[in-house]
Scaffold this motif. Structure first.
Motif, mmCIF file in Angstrom:
data_model
loop_
_atom_site.group_PDB
_atom_site.id
_atom_site.type_symbol
_atom_site.label_atom_id
_atom_site.label_comp_id
_atom_site.label_asym_id
_atom_site.label_seq_id
_atom_site.Cartn_x
_atom_site.Cartn_y
_atom_site.Cartn_z
ATOM 1 N N LEU A 4 -5.033 -22.036 -0.724
ATOM 2 C CA LEU A 4 -4.428 -20.765 -0.327
ATOM 3 C C LEU A 4 -5.160 -20.279 0.916
ATOM 4 O O LEU A 4 -6.385 -20.100 0.886
ATOM 5 N N VAL A 5 -4.420 -20.079 1.990
ATOM 6 C CA VAL A 5 -5.031 -19.685 3.250
ATOM 7 C C VAL A 5 -4.404 -18.376 3.714
ATOM 8 O O VAL A 5 -3.217 -18.324 4.038
ATOM 9 N N GLU A 6 -5.227 -17.321 3.734
ATOM 10 C CA GLU A 6 -4.748 -16.009 4.152
ATOM 11 C C GLU A 6 -4.892 -15.845 5.660
ATOM 12 O O GLU A 6 -5.772 -16.443 6.287
ATOM 13 N N SER A 7 -4.051 -14.985 6.201
ATOM 14 C CA SER A 7 -4.153 -14.586 7.605
ATOM 15 C C SER A 7 -3.504 -13.225 7.764
ATOM 16 O O SER A 7 -2.795 -12.758 6.860
ATOM 17 N N GLY A 8 -3.769 -12.597 8.911
ATOM 18 C CA GLY A 8 -3.098 -11.342 9.218
ATOM 19 C C GLY A 8 -3.945 -10.100 9.079
ATOM 20 O O GLY A 8 -3.476 -8.998 9.380
ATOM 21 N N GLY A 9 -5.170 -10.242 8.614
ATOM 22 C CA GLY A 9 -6.024 -9.064 8.517
ATOM 23 C C GLY A 9 -6.446 -8.563 9.882
ATOM 24 O O GLY A 9 -6.199 -9.199 10.904
ATOM 25 N N GLY A 10 -7.068 -7.398 9.888
ATOM 26 C CA GLY A 10 -7.541 -6.837 11.153
ATOM 27 C C GLY A 10 -7.862 -5.371 11.024
ATOM 28 O O GLY A 10 -7.998 -4.839 9.923
ATOM 29 N N LEU A 11 -7.969 -4.735 12.181
ATOM 30 C CA LEU A 11 -8.293 -3.310 12.270
ATOM 31 C C LEU A 11 -7.031 -2.543 12.648
ATOM 32 O O LEU A 11 -6.330 -2.918 13.597
ATOM 33 N N VAL A 12 -6.757 -1.478 11.922
ATOM 34 C CA VAL A 12 -5.572 -0.664 12.183
ATOM 35 C C VAL A 12 -5.912 0.799 11.933
ATOM 36 O O VAL A 12 -6.792 1.105 11.118
ATOM 37 N N GLN A 13 -5.238 1.688 12.623
ATOM 38 C CA GLN A 13 -5.453 3.113 12.395
ATOM 39 C C GLN A 13 -4.705 3.588 11.147
ATOM 40 O O GLN A 13 -3.684 2.995 10.754
ATOM 41 N N ALA A 14 -5.190 4.644 10.570
ATOM 42 C CA ALA A 14 -4.517 5.226 9.413
ATOM 43 C C ALA A 14 -3.063 5.549 9.763
ATOM 44 O O ALA A 14 -2.771 6.037 10.855
#
Length: 122
Positions: A4-14
């Motif tokens: 299982l390989v996740e992707s797509g995370g990061g920093l985002v504003q509220a």
């Protein structure tokens, strides 16, 4: 061997959105349920959402209902987590998980991904 390989995370504003992906391989997943969990620093791992691979029925944790949507793409063997209206308290490492039973009662993961960091700034 299930991977299982996740992707797509990061920093985002509220208030913003992110979409996580989990690419699965190594087995036939028709009889699996797939899920997302998260773990914030100093906290226990928390159930976020799950989906039955065959039927597509879903389940959500109370803290994300109405904001997050789990889905799957059979052709790509990929599970997604669309996260909208993100809050700082959604900040965590998000893990993809696979359960080798096609039900959503008391999801118990048999396989885990490596995790992807989601950070929501206020």
């Amino acid at each position: 061997q299930v991977q299982l390989v996740e992707s797509g995370g990061g920093l985002v504003q509220a208030g913003g959105s992110l979409r996580l992906s989990c690419a699965a391989s190594g087995r036939t997943f028709r009889r699996f349920a797939m899920g997302w969990f998260r773990q914030a620093p100093g906290k226990e791992r928390e159930f976020v959402a799950a989906i039955r691979w065959s039927a597509g029925s879903t389940s959500y944790g109370d803290s994300v209902k109405g904001r997050f949507t789990i889905s799957r793409d059979n052709a790509k063997i990929t599970v997604y987590l669309q996260m909208n209206s993100l809050k700082p308290e959604d900040t965590a490492v998000y893990y993809c998980a696979a359960q080798s039973a096609d039900n959503l009662q008391g999801f118990v993961a048999d396989y885990w991904g490596q995790g992807t960091q989601v950070t929501v700034s206020s």
